[in-house]
Design a protein around this motif. Structure first.
Motif, PDB file in Angstrom:
ATOM      1  N   GLY A 242      -0.459 -36.098  -9.214  1.00  0.00           N
ATOM      2  CA  GLY A 242       0.063 -35.411  -8.002  1.00  0.00           C
ATOM      3  C   GLY A 242      -0.726 -34.646  -7.053  1.00  0.00           C
ATOM      4  N   ILE A 243      -1.966 -35.184  -6.915  1.00  0.00           N
ATOM      5  CA  ILE A 243      -2.696 -34.668  -5.688  1.00  0.00           C
ATOM      6  C   ILE A 243      -2.405 -35.543  -4.551  1.00  0.00           C
ATOM      7  CG2 ILE A 243      -5.177 -34.069  -5.191  1.00  0.00           C
ATOM      8  CD1 ILE A 243      -5.932 -34.482  -8.085  1.00  0.00           C
ATOM      9  N   LEU A 244      -2.396 -34.843  -3.379  1.00  0.00           N
ATOM     10  CA  LEU A 244      -1.700 -35.711  -2.254  1.00  0.00           C
ATOM     11  C   LEU A 244      -3.073 -35.938  -1.482  1.00  0.00           C
ATOM     12  CD1 LEU A 244       1.242 -33.317  -1.704  1.00  0.00           C
ATOM     13  CD2 LEU A 244       1.089 -35.269  -3.078  1.00  0.00           C
ATOM     14  N   THR A 245      -3.839 -36.818  -1.917  1.00  0.00           N
ATOM     15  CA  THR A 245      -4.943 -37.575  -1.237  1.00  0.00           C
ATOM     16  C   THR A 245      -4.308 -38.493  -0.463  1.00  0.00           C
ATOM     17  OG1 THR A 245      -5.327 -39.144  -3.091  1.00  0.00           O
ATOM     18  CG2 THR A 245      -6.665 -37.021  -3.094  1.00  0.00           C
ATOM     19  N   LEU A 246      -5.261 -38.864   0.632  1.00  0.00           N
ATOM     20  CA  LEU A 246      -4.820 -40.041   1.703  1.00  0.00           C
ATOM     21  C   LEU A 246      -4.354 -41.187   0.912  1.00  0.00           C
ATOM     22  CD1 LEU A 246      -7.415 -40.056   4.444  1.00  0.00           C
ATOM     23  CD2 LEU A 246      -5.060 -39.599   4.722  1.00  0.00           C
ATOM     24  N   GLY A 247      -5.241 -41.466  -0.294  1.00  0.00           N
ATOM     25  CA  GLY A 247      -4.587 -42.617  -0.989  1.00  0.00           C
ATOM     26  C   GLY A 247      -3.253 -42.450  -1.501  1.00  0.00           C
ATOM     27  N   PHE A 248      -2.887 -41.283  -1.945  1.00  0.00           N
ATOM     28  CA  PHE A 248      -1.529 -41.163  -2.143  1.00  0.00           C
ATOM     29  C   PHE A 248      -0.493 -41.594  -1.299  1.00  0.00           C
ATOM     30  CE2 PHE A 248       2.065 -38.422  -2.614  1.00  0.00           C
ATOM     31  CZ  PHE A 248       2.641 -38.632  -3.884  1.00  0.00           C
ATOM     32  N   TYR A 249      -0.804 -40.905  -0.073  1.00  0.00           N
ATOM     33  CA  TYR A 249       0.267 -41.543   1.036  1.00  0.00           C
ATOM     34  C   TYR A 249       0.075 -42.828   1.246  1.00  0.00           C
ATOM     35  CZ  TYR A 249       0.901 -36.430   1.889  1.00  0.00           C
ATOM     36  OH  TYR A 249       1.161 -35.046   1.477  1.00  0.00           O
ATOM     37  N   VAL A 250      -0.955 -43.574   1.392  1.00  0.00           N
ATOM     38  CA  VAL A 250      -0.941 -45.091   1.277  1.00  0.00           C
ATOM     39  C   VAL A 250      -0.177 -45.690   0.311  1.00  0.00           C
ATOM     40  CG1 VAL A 250      -2.598 -46.842   1.548  1.00  0.00           C
ATOM     41  CG2 VAL A 250      -3.465 -44.866   2.519  1.00  0.00           C
ATOM     42  N   ASP A 251      -0.563 -45.360  -0.802  1.00  0.00           N
ATOM     43  CA  ASP A 251       0.348 -45.792  -2.088  1.00  0.00           C
ATOM     44  C   ASP A 251       1.912 -45.640  -1.925  1.00  0.00           C
ATOM     45  OD1 ASP A 251       0.571 -47.059  -4.741  1.00  0.00           O
ATOM     46  OD2 ASP A 251       1.198 -45.025  -5.235  1.00  0.00           O
ATOM     47  N   SER A 252       2.094 -44.526  -1.305  1.00  0.00           N
ATOM     48  CA  SER A 252       3.710 -44.248  -1.172  1.00  0.00           C
ATOM     49  C   SER A 252       4.226 -45.130  -0.244  1.00  0.00           C
ATOM     50  CB  SER A 252       4.086 -42.838  -0.728  1.00  0.00           C
ATOM     51  OG  SER A 252       3.507 -42.045  -1.791  1.00  0.00           O
ATOM     52  N   ALA A 253       3.393 -45.345   0.980  1.00  0.00           N
ATOM     53  CA  ALA A 253       3.779 -46.234   2.139  1.00  0.00           C
ATOM     54  C   ALA A 253       3.875 -47.664   1.637  1.00  0.00           C
ATOM     55  CB  ALA A 253       2.752 -46.198   3.256  1.00  0.00           C
ATOM     56  N   ILE A 254       3.325 -48.231   0.824  1.00  0.00           N
ATOM     57  CA  ILE A 254       3.250 -49.522   0.179  1.00  0.00           C
ATOM     58  C   ILE A 254       4.463 -49.599  -0.852  1.00  0.00           C
ATOM     59  CG2 ILE A 254       2.184 -51.211  -1.097  1.00  0.00           C
ATOM     60  CD1 ILE A 254      -0.462 -50.516   0.164  1.00  0.00           C
ATOM     61  N   ALA A 255       4.712 -48.358  -1.603  1.00  0.00           N
ATOM     62  CA  ALA A 255       5.803 -48.701  -2.485  1.00  0.00           C
ATOM     63  C   ALA A 255       7.062 -48.578  -1.872  1.00  0.00           C
ATOM     64  CB  ALA A 255       5.910 -47.495  -3.329  1.00  0.00           C
ATOM     65  N   ASP A 256       7.022 -48.089  -0.348  1.00  0.00           N
ATOM     66  CA  ASP A 256       8.428 -48.107   0.349  1.00  0.00           C
ATOM     67  C   ASP A 256       8.398 -49.236   1.165  1.00  0.00           C
ATOM     68  OD1 ASP A 256       8.769 -45.491  -0.676  1.00  0.00           O
ATOM     69  OD2 ASP A 256       8.315 -44.525   1.000  1.00  0.00           O
TER      70      ASP A 256
END
Lengths: 494, 216, 285
Positions: free
Chosen positions: A440-454
């Motif tokens: 639950g740490i919102l690093t850049l990688g978290f957002y990249v991963d979210s974009a790929i998941a979407d």
């Protein structure tokens, strides 16, 4: 002179890390870790090698992907190293190595699907960028005098191969072997996104809580890494490379349509794709889209990423200084060193993701598990490199022992080296913060991963480019600091 | 063949040579003598610049590739005579033909038994002789040597200098051993404080005649 | 060295061109225990092969996105999707059709679960006391573990989850969500009710530590979707035959492995609500 520069730099970094600690998102919040911990501990003492169906196959594939990926990276990297004085080659290599191999894999999954090519390229491309940089540095640092003694009229190629390469060769070989170890880790980790390597089964077993299976897989992996120097011999390398393609499993059809679609649709920003004509309105919508992502995700992601990185960097350094004597014959006997090696292999080979999950159970979600996981992993990597280096330092026969030896004779000698390694590791830590979204740490990688998941590859690519530039910035800063305090570099960089 | 007219040179921002005028004709064997720091190496390099394609150079530092064998280090002297691909093959696996060509050179220098030893494992004298071998193997008619025998004993020094003289028409050697200089050259150029203090044929010179170069 | 590596490159090219025979391939979103997924879908593969008379293979994937991507890239022609992944896949592959869903999937539900220390009690009303606690979703692409719970959270609080909770995590899958809430690493979580019931039966849940505090209203979830070009690739009427075969699954062991009582027909429009919800919370452009 040099010492004071290194000293001041260290202090500055520690200062920055302390400031980061104050604003970092750290707390301890778990209540009942013991049930899960108990199951994990039971798993560790009861490894079950039979539970994993295709263990041998997974192992062979892990090695095959690593060999082919690293080999291709060596070819590309070596060629680029020779052209490294051209700006574009340097920039391209900085760009490709700034992107974590998992992200490369996720991108190639879109293009090639789950094919061997995806795995090989995901390793080869970032490694090629790293090899290009390190090889060119090694070649640059080779003794320049023999080159001056080459007779006038000899071709530049002949002069290079006789008077430049041989001096660098030993370093190139040892660095490549080190990188092969990293390649095995990368190859295993690629299983997390679906390639049929050890990580595939590791992630499955781990996410299902089959800890006996997890420990069996990890033990196998440790043995593979620890025995690397026994089975990787220069003479055997061609044999391995020849055999590797046969272990990759079936290739799937690579469809040109998918490749085209990726470049002409998937990564085209949504507002442009949605617009009927490419007019000012569309461009405005595009700018708005970028601004939105930048302000709502990228900026916060950058802040969290940098805070986590700076703390983890200093913590890695501190641990490395504690770890390196564990494997040095200056400090420990044969038995102690074996234990030390075992400890460092385990710590540096356990994927950070698993370490982070372990600590998440203890301390609950925050940056803390991430910091400890990153620091342990990277501290062990640097400790391993420094420890090997320490044994090569000639010491006077009447040198002191124990703590005195450490403080007066060894540490001052290796400190510059240590800082150089740590600075190399800086961008690596930055990349690794990407894969800790579970906390639950919102690093850049978290957002990249979210974009790929979407399945929003346009966003993912935009964020990946931002990540890459952040990495390039840190890399440039690290180079400037190293140059300023004149850290000598040596063959094995991390 | 070598001509300097009022040449000057500086090294690390310090003027080392000033107003040097000098002519060396083909067939001459010249010794450059003088205190260390007098400018011998700088002068030698200045002369080398004039005829890089004709001259072999023995630098003061042996400049060997430590990880390569003595054979390969000597073979480097012949890189300009072969195609790059051939050179590459010979690097990976020494050709018998090339080994047989290098062998007599090493025999002459007393290094034949070390032919496949990595240069990094040699003693100081052996390294220096390897560097001499590399220069001899270039097969040039001019040789410029910067203290080529400083690290070997007198007996070997004579053998090395004899080999150098036999293989080249024109020889210019920076030397600190006055006796050897007088014995193996026919012209002595003495440097002092960056200019030429003495330039005479060897015949008739006694070692004590050069003493003035070494006193303040 | 580069000579050796050149060989490697050569082989790379050889196997890249080495395509495999055309099987009918399917995948499934990895929503739970993968060993169970493999057992379940290998059985399905054997059943379909018998019914359809073509070789059928199941390939496992690691994420919801990977399942959609494989479907889109035609590496699989059929997939067992969740509501959200199915909608996404059909938007990316025009012409693809929802074929069948489990009887229970028409009225699927998500359980909000909480650690005992929160003192939250099961109830009919939305548990608004969860605000300010730590919260974990399942996978980012999951309908039951992400889309629907996020929808209800936003609806109730009119705020994004990150503003409602002190921390929001993504556990990766439902079993992990249960484990994390059970250990108190996260205090509240959202989980697929089927997985919860399975884990409860398997004795992996300690009712003193973690309990269900709310059940969402029902929504349509899991279903089979086939690519629109399947008829062209495998012969006219192929999609219809696949549909018949799926609806015809009667083997209790096979049904129990999902677990579903039976399969019923589904159509694309059944998932309109999911598309709307997806758009409303910004998960679909």
């Amino acid at each position: 002179m040099e010492r004071s520069g290194a000293f001041k730099t260290s202090l500055a970094f520690i200062g920055v890390a302390i400031v980061c600690l104050l604003i970092a998102d750290i707390e301890i919040s778990t209540l009942d870790p013991w049930r899960e911990m108990g199951r994990m501990a039971l798993g560790v003492v009861t490894p079950n090698f039979l539970a994993v169906g295709q263990l041998g196959e997974a192992l062979a594939k892990t090695v095959a992907f690593a060999f082919l990926g690293v080999a291709l990276g060596v070819v590309v990297g070596f060629a680029s190293a020779l052209l490294f004085h051209f700006g574009p080659v340097r920039w391209l290599s900085a760009f490709v190595r700034a992107i974590h191999e998992l992200f490369w894999a996720l991108i190639f999954l879109q293009i090639f699907g789950l094919t061997p090519l995806t795995g090989i390229l995901a390793i080869a491309i970032p490694y090629g960028g790293i090899f290009a940089k390190v090889y060119s540095e090694i070649l640059e640092e080779a003794d320049p005098r023999p080159l001056a003694a080459v007779p006038h009229g000899a071709s530049p190629a002949a002069a290079f191969f006789y008077a430049r390469l041989p001096d660098a060769w030993v370093h190139i070989k040892s660095y490549t072997l080190y990188r092969l170890e990293c390649g095995l880790r990368s190859s295993a980790i690629l299983g997390f996104v679906g390639l049929p390597t050890l990580g595939f089964y590791l992630e499955s077993a781990f996410r299902q809580g089959h800890y006996s299976e997890v420990s069996a897989l990890l033990i196998l992996f440790y043995v593979l890494i620890a025995s690397l120097r026994l089975w990787v011999k220069a003479r055997l390398v061609p044999l391995y490379l020849l055999a590797a393609p046969f272990f990759l499993g079936p290739g799937a059809e690579i469809s040109l349509a998918n490749i085209t679609r990726f470049f002409t649709q998937d990564i085209v920003p949504h507002p442009i794709r949605a617009a009927e004509t490419l007019d000012f309105a569309a461009l405005g919508a595009w700018a708005d889209w970028m601004w939105q992502i930048f302000t709502t995700q990228a900026l916060w992601g950058i802040a969290a990423t940098l805070i986590l990185t700076q703390i983890a960097l200093v913590a890695s350094g501190a641990l490395a200084l504690v770890f390196f004597p564990l494997i040095s014959r200056r400090f420990f006997g044969r038995f102690g060193r074996t234990l030390g090696h075992g400890f460092l292999v385990v710590t540096r080979s356990t994927p950070e993701y698993i370490l982070a999950y372990l600590f998440l159970q203890f301390w609950g979600p925050s940056m803390l598990p991430a910091i400890v996981a990153l620091a342990l992993h990277n501290g062990a990597v640097i400790g391993h490199l420094i420890g090997r280096h320490v044994d090569e330092i000639p010491l006077r026969p009447d040198a002191p022992k124990g703590l005195n030896l450490y403080a007066y004779e060894v540490l001052p000698r290796v400190y510059g080296q240590f800082l150089a390694f740590l600075f190399y590791r800086w961008e690596v830590i930055l990349r690794e913060t990407a894969i800790l979204g579970i906390l639950g740490i919102l690093t850049l990688g978290f957002y990249v991963d979210s974009a790929i998941a979407d399945i929003r590859m346009d966003r993912a690519v935009f964020l990946i480019i931002i990540t890459a530039f952040l990495n390039i910035g840190v890399d440039a800063l690290s180079r400037a600091i190293r140059a300023k305090i004149r850290l000598t570099t040596t063959p094995e960089r991390t | 063949m070598f001509d300097l007219d009022k040449a000057s040179a500086s090294y690390n921002g310090r003027v080392v040579l000033r107003d040097i005028s000098l002519t060396v004709r083909p067939g001459e064997r010249v010794a450059l003598v003088g205190e260390s720091g007098a400018g011998k190496s700088t002068l030698l390099n200045l002369l080398y610049q004039q005829h890089q394609a004709r001259a072999a150079l023995i630098p003061q530092d042996p400049a060997l590739v430590w990880t390569l064998s003595v054979f390969h280090n000597v073979y480097i002297g012949s890189l300009h005579r072969h195609k790059s691909l051939y050179n590459l093959l010979n690097l990976v696996r020494p050709r018998a033909r090339e080994v047989e060509r290098v062998r007599p050179v090493l025999r002459r220098l007393g290094l034949e038994d070390k032919i496949f030893t990595p240069a990094g494992e040699l003693s100081g004298g052996q390294r220096q002789r390897t560097a001499v071998g590399r220069a001899l193997y270039q097969g040039r008619d001019v040789l410029l040597g910067d203290e080529p025998v400083s690290a070997v004993d007198v007996h070997q020094a004579r053998a090395v200098l004899t080999a150098i003289n036999e293989a080249h028409d024109t020889v210019i050697l920076a030397m600190h051993d006055v006796d050897l200089a007088l014995a193996f050259t026919d012209r002595v150029i003495g440097l002092k404080g960056g200019h030429i203090a003495l330039d005479q044929p060897t015949s008739g010179l006694k070692p004590s005649d050069l003493d003035s170069l070494y006193t303040n | 060295m580069s000579r050796k590596l050149g060989l490697g490159l050569l082989f790379l090219l050889i196997f890249a061109g080495n395509a495999v025979a055309k099987d009918f391939v399917f995948t499934a979103i990895p929503d739970e225990d993968e060993t169970r997924l493999a057992q379940r879908f290998d059985k399905v593969a054997a059943y379909l092969a018998k019914e359809l008379g073509v070789p059928v293979r199941y390939i496992p994937v690691k994420s919801y996105a990977a399942a959609v991507t494989a479907f889109r890239n035609n590496q699989v022609q059929l997939a067992w999707f969740g509501g959200l992944s199915g909608v996404r896949a059909r938007r990316l592959v025009p012409g693809s059709k929802a074929l069948a869903q489990g009887q229970e999937d028409r009225f699927f539900t998500t359980f909000f679960i909480a650690h005992a220390s929160t003192g939250l009690k099961p109830g009919e009303a939305f548990p608004e006391k969860i605000a300010g606690l730590t919260f974990t979703f399942g996978s980012k692409g999951s309908t039951s573990g992400r889309l629907m719970p996020e929808f209800h959270i936003r609806k109730w609080f009119s705020k994004a989850p990150s503003e409602v909770f002190s921390r929001v995590g993504f556990s990766g899958n439902h079993s992990r969500t249960i484990a994390l809430v059970q250990s108190g690493a996260y205090l509240v979580g959202a989980v697929n009710f089927k997985v919860w019931e399975n884990e409860m039966k398997a004795g992996r849940i300690d009712p003193d530590k973690v309990r269900v505090v709310w059940k969402t209203p029902p929504y349509p979830d899991y279903h089979w979707t086939i690519r629109g070009d399947a008829d062209r690739a495998f012969g006219a009427g192929f999609s219809a035959r696949v549909k018949r075969a799926l609806l015809g699954i009667k083997d209790p062991a096979l049904l129990a492995s999902f677990p579903r009582k039976s399969f019923v027909a589904a159509k694309n429009s059944d998932y309109e609500p999911i598309l709307k919800v997806g758009k409303s919370i910004g998960l679909i452009d």
